[in-house]
Enzyme design. Sequence first.
Site, PDB file in Angstrom:
ATOM      1  N   TYR A 176     -18.201  24.457  44.036  1.00  0.00           N
ATOM      2  CA  TYR A 176     -18.713  23.097  44.201  1.00  0.00           C
ATOM      3  C   TYR A 176     -19.652  22.966  45.398  1.00  0.00           C
ATOM      4  O   TYR A 176     -20.079  21.864  45.727  1.00  0.00           O
ATOM      5  CB  TYR A 176     -17.545  22.124  44.353  1.00  0.00           C
ATOM      6  CG  TYR A 176     -16.941  21.672  43.042  1.00  0.00           C
ATOM      7  CD1 TYR A 176     -17.054  22.450  41.889  1.00  0.00           C
ATOM      8  CD2 TYR A 176     -16.243  20.482  42.949  1.00  0.00           C
ATOM      9  CE1 TYR A 176     -16.488  22.049  40.699  1.00  0.00           C
ATOM     10  CE2 TYR A 176     -15.675  20.069  41.753  1.00  0.00           C
ATOM     11  CZ  TYR A 176     -15.803  20.860  40.633  1.00  0.00           C
ATOM     12  OH  TYR A 176     -15.243  20.464  39.452  1.00  0.00           O
ATOM     13  N   LYS A 233      -7.257  33.036  41.803  1.00  0.00           N
ATOM     14  CA  LYS A 233      -7.575  33.999  40.743  1.00  0.00           C
ATOM     15  C   LYS A 233      -7.946  35.328  41.397  1.00  0.00           C
ATOM     16  O   LYS A 233      -8.932  35.977  41.056  1.00  0.00           O
ATOM     17  CB  LYS A 233      -8.717  33.462  39.876  1.00  0.00           C
ATOM     18  CG  LYS A 233      -8.940  34.242  38.571  1.00  0.00           C
ATOM     19  CD  LYS A 233      -7.819  34.071  37.558  1.00  0.00           C
ATOM     20  CE  LYS A 233      -8.155  34.790  36.266  1.00  0.00           C
ATOM     21  NZ  LYS A 233      -7.020  34.779  35.316  1.00  0.00           N
ATOM     22  N   ASP A 277      -4.453  30.243  35.920  1.00  0.00           N
ATOM     23  CA  ASP A 277      -4.155  29.997  34.510  1.00  0.00           C
ATOM     24  C   ASP A 277      -2.653  29.950  34.269  1.00  0.00           C
ATOM     25  O   ASP A 277      -2.148  29.096  33.523  1.00  0.00           O
ATOM     26  CB  ASP A 277      -4.846  31.023  33.602  1.00  0.00           C
ATOM     27  CG  ASP A 277      -4.804  32.440  34.136  1.00  0.00           C
ATOM     28  OD1 ASP A 277      -4.633  32.616  35.347  1.00  0.00           O
ATOM     29  OD2 ASP A 277      -4.965  33.374  33.338  1.00  0.00           O
ATOM     30  N   ASP A 312      -9.741  20.601  41.210  1.00  0.00           N
ATOM     31  CA  ASP A 312     -10.259  19.569  40.327  1.00  0.00           C
ATOM     32  C   ASP A 312      -9.570  19.632  38.970  1.00  0.00           C
ATOM     33  O   ASP A 312      -9.123  18.628  38.421  1.00  0.00           O
ATOM     34  CB  ASP A 312     -11.772  19.753  40.172  1.00  0.00           C
ATOM     35  CG  ASP A 312     -12.460  18.521  39.608  1.00  0.00           C
ATOM     36  OD1 ASP A 312     -11.801  17.471  39.480  1.00  0.00           O
ATOM     37  OD2 ASP A 312     -13.660  18.603  39.296  1.00  0.00           O
TER      38      ASP A 312
END
Length: 331
Positions: free
Chosen positions: A123, A170, A203, A227
């Site tokens: 972002y 991740k 995930d 987000d």
Amino acid sequence: MKNVTLIPGDGIGPEVSQAVQKVIEAAGVEIEWEEANAGKGVMEEYGTPLPDEVLDSVRKNKVALKGPITTPVGSGFRSVNVAIRKKLDLYTNLRPVKTYEGAPTKFKDVDYVVFRENTEGLYAGIEHKVGEDAAESIKITTRQASERIVKAAFEYAQRENRKLVTAVHKANIMKLSDGLFLEVAREVAEEYPEIEFNDRIVDNMCMQLVQYPEEYDVLVMPNLYGDVISDLGAGLIGGLGLTPGANIGDEIAVFEAVHGSAPDIAGENKANPIALLLSGVLMLRHLKETDAADRIEAAVADVLAEGQTLTGDLGGNATTTEITEAIIDRL
């Protein structure tokens, strides 16, 4: 008397902002609101959706309540919400996820808090075209930004008597950027031995939150994951109309609802003000108006549990005015 900047926003923003002002006044809190306008409505006059006077007001008062502001998809100006966070260095995006009896959800006893790093990651907005048929976005992860958001999460856990902090990442794939974030999170965790720490791949975290949301307490993560997981959390508790948020820096805090500006129902007295009102509750706690904050939250919980005065998104047909008056009556 507290001085607070009010940014009504656009779409349904002015309606829900006015509702929150009425409830806070009814709760007996005296606030001098300094209104500052941003968004589509000021573009023609100022040539920007975020005039300097808005930022100047927030810098002066240190606290702001912000209604939703439209962000165009794919074109137009960049998000005013993102710009405010970056320009004021509001590096912590705090989003509580909590179920209330009577809310339209299958889940119960959900009560965790998302800490989202607010200033970098994907972002950061560093992107460019690569020839005619490709585009590249650059993800930025720094030790400084990672350290301060993780410390903010642990400090909150310590202050609010939370027992567990979970870092979301991740790092199995993005071994350098998310690897750095996870490395820093583990280092900071060692400074708070009384608080349990673990980590989850993003995930897997999404799956865990749908299956076992009651097992999580404080989650801390980079910008994009925050987000996504914040909106997943909104789905767990009954929708964006019940989800508050805060953007906090070292000296300045801006409180806002998570939902968008819903221009399709603007001016129709249909909007649900609860998300912004619960953001106002966070603001009141920040201002040490704890009693009023507790009473407003209890009033919201009573109205939801009773189920007689609910807006359309909550399964009812009440107007903005009616649900606002119902909450005030419970006070």
